[in-house]
Design a protein around this motif. Structure first.
Motif, mmCIF file in Angstrom:
data_model
loop_
_atom_site.group_PDB
_atom_site.id
_atom_site.type_symbol
_atom_site.label_atom_id
_atom_site.label_comp_id
_atom_site.label_asym_id
_atom_site.label_seq_id
_atom_site.Cartn_x
_atom_site.Cartn_y
_atom_site.Cartn_z
ATOM 1 N N SER A 25 35.146 -27.695 75.397
ATOM 2 C CA SER A 25 36.303 -28.443 75.893
ATOM 3 C C SER A 25 35.919 -29.854 76.316
ATOM 4 C CB SER A 25 36.946 -27.700 77.067
ATOM 5 O OG SER A 25 36.039 -27.589 78.155
ATOM 6 N N LEU A 26 34.675 -30.030 76.765
ATOM 7 C CA LEU A 26 34.228 -31.341 77.256
ATOM 8 C C LEU A 26 33.918 -32.311 76.122
ATOM 9 C CD1 LEU A 26 33.364 -33.042 79.777
ATOM 10 C CD2 LEU A 26 31.044 -32.193 79.364
ATOM 11 N N ILE A 27 33.114 -31.885 75.153
ATOM 12 C CA ILE A 27 32.679 -32.805 74.087
ATOM 13 C C ILE A 27 33.150 -32.386 72.690
ATOM 14 C CG2 ILE A 27 30.652 -33.620 75.355
ATOM 15 C CD1 ILE A 27 28.930 -31.717 73.695
ATOM 16 N N ASP A 75 31.760 -21.978 82.600
ATOM 17 C CA ASP A 75 31.839 -20.836 81.697
ATOM 18 C C ASP A 75 31.418 -21.216 80.272
ATOM 19 O OD1 ASP A 75 33.967 -22.253 80.613
ATOM 20 O OD2 ASP A 75 35.485 -21.080 81.645
ATOM 21 N N PHE A 76 31.494 -20.242 79.365
ATOM 22 C CA PHE A 76 31.000 -20.395 77.995
ATOM 23 C C PHE A 76 31.690 -21.544 77.253
ATOM 24 C CE2 PHE A 76 30.584 -19.403 73.509
ATOM 25 C CZ PHE A 76 29.281 -18.934 73.400
ATOM 26 N N LEU A 81 27.738 -27.328 71.522
ATOM 27 C CA LEU A 81 29.092 -26.874 71.842
ATOM 28 C C LEU A 81 29.120 -25.545 72.582
ATOM 29 C CD1 LEU A 81 30.984 -27.837 68.555
ATOM 30 C CD2 LEU A 81 31.061 -29.006 70.773
ATOM 31 N N SER A 82 28.001 -24.843 72.609
ATOM 32 C CA SER A 82 27.954 -23.575 73.363
ATOM 33 C C SER A 82 26.624 -23.479 74.096
ATOM 34 C CB SER A 82 28.123 -22.379 72.421
ATOM 35 O OG SER A 82 26.885 -21.998 71.863
ATOM 36 N N GLY A 132 26.408 -27.485 61.064
ATOM 37 C CA GLY A 132 26.648 -28.148 62.347
ATOM 38 C C GLY A 132 27.485 -27.304 63.281
ATOM 39 N N LEU A 133 28.581 -26.780 62.776
ATOM 40 C CA LEU A 133 29.473 -25.990 63.621
ATOM 41 C C LEU A 133 28.890 -24.614 63.927
ATOM 42 C CD1 LEU A 133 32.919 -26.890 62.003
ATOM 43 C CD2 LEU A 133 31.863 -27.875 64.045
ATOM 44 N N ALA A 134 28.210 -24.015 62.942
ATOM 45 C CA ALA A 134 27.640 -22.675 63.137
ATOM 46 C C ALA A 134 26.444 -22.690 64.079
ATOM 47 C CB ALA A 134 27.232 -22.073 61.799
#
Length: 336
Positions: free
Chosen positions: A171-173, A165-166, A147-148, A101-103
């Motif tokens: 930062s939002l979710i 930006d990237f 996330l990106s 999930g994170l990767a």
């Protein structure tokens, strides 16, 4: 509009009620996509070109991954089995849900889904546990990839439209997505059971023929092409009935993401004029709903196709998980 509503009902109902449709989901969604684009008047050369080009990246990824898996099947199986034994299978599966999930925000949702398929094909899972683990991992990948801006098309479109930006999406979710991915990993530890002993290498996942690999890639191409037509075909309906609604209502209506391309919905709904709270609600609704049914997200399509998970099998577990997550996030976003 009547025609589009009829097509939407057919897309929601037929895959669960007609076996021929269920077993030929790619062709069905392709036909429905063409019908939606034609009925709405959106069918033109630009859309046809987009529908021909959009599936190429994912199709090549699936084709290449299929070939690599075939050529390196035994070493991959040995590495996965050895790691799962060292950690215990349940801990390994929980960690994989979190890590994938994170990767996925860096390696992309497509590559994460392909790795998921390899893991499922190697580990000794009962059928029900195999389905549950796949669905939980796909929820995790779908959330994490956003996330990106390189994780999936939806995130790319949102960052581009907002001229940010990237790190904008993180930062939002991120405060909602990262804990959710970890919780999905913990849930998988309790909901997924392994068999007593590991499979004999290759027993569960016999080497595919080159013909099988090519046919699967072709089906993925047709599937994504159909979703492109479908998403753009429903744009008039979205513009007429969805845009401009209150964020709380829009959040629930975005459950349409379970059957429509969430990138298309994000492109239609997100505007630089919106505040962060509204955009957060829109994105989380789209991302969570995308895990509910097979057409909702690219990882679902890849995993279900490779692991022969039917629409009914996915919905039985995916819908309750998605609805619970939607309810929890609704309370967090709009009540607290």
């Amino acid at each position: 509009m009547v025609g589009l509503f009829i097509i939407l009902i057919l897309v929601l109902v037929l895959p669960f009620s007609v076996k021929k449709v269920e077993h030929n989901l790619e062709a069905f969604l392709f036909i429905m996509g063409i019908a939606a684009a034609t009925v709405s008047g959106m069918m033109n050369m630009h859309l046809i070109e987009k529908a021909l080009v959009d599936p190429i990246q994912i199709t090549l990824a699936v084709l290449i991954a299929g070939l690599i898996t075939k050529w390196a099947q035994v070493p991959l199986e040995k590495a996965i089995l050895a790691t799962s034994k060292a950690l215990t299978p349940r801990i390994f599966l929980g960690l994989m849900v979190i890590i994938l999930g994170l990767a996925s925000s860096i390696i992309t949702a497509i590559i994460a889904a392909i790795i998921l398929v390899i893991i499922v094909n190697v580990l000794p899972l009962e059928r029900q546990s195999e389905i549950r683990f796949t669905i939980l991992a796909c929820f995790s990948i779908g959330l994490g990839a956003a996330l990106s801006p390189i994780g999936e098309p939806l995130s790319t479109i949102v960052v581009s439209k907002m001229s940010e930006d990237f790190g904008y999406l993180f930062s939002l979710i991120g405060p909602e997505v990262v804990p959710s991915v970890i919780i999905l990993g913990i849930i998988s530890v309790f909901f997924v059971k392994t068999t007593e002993s590991p499979n004999t290498l290759g027993a569960k996942n016999p080497s595919e023929s080159y013909k099988d690999i090519i046919i699967r890639a072709a089906k993925i191409y047709l599937f994504v092409m159909g979703l492109t037509f479908l998403g753009h075909g429903f744009e008039p309906l979205i513009e007429a009935y969805i845009l401009g609604l209150a964020p709380g209502l829009l959040y629930w209506i975005n459950m349409l993401s379970a059957v429509l391309d969430n990138a298309t919905l994000a492109a239609a709904e997100v505007s630089p004029a919106m505040d962060d709270e509204t955009i957060r609600a829109i994105l989380l609704g789209l991302l969570i709903a995308g895990g509910m049914l097979i057409p909702g997200n690219i990882p679902n399509i890849i995993a279900a196709g490779k692991l022969n998970i039917t629409s009914k099998e996915w919905a039985v577990f995916g819908l309750p998980v998605g609805l619970i997550l939607m309810a929890i996030f609704f309370v967090i976003l709009f009540i607290f």
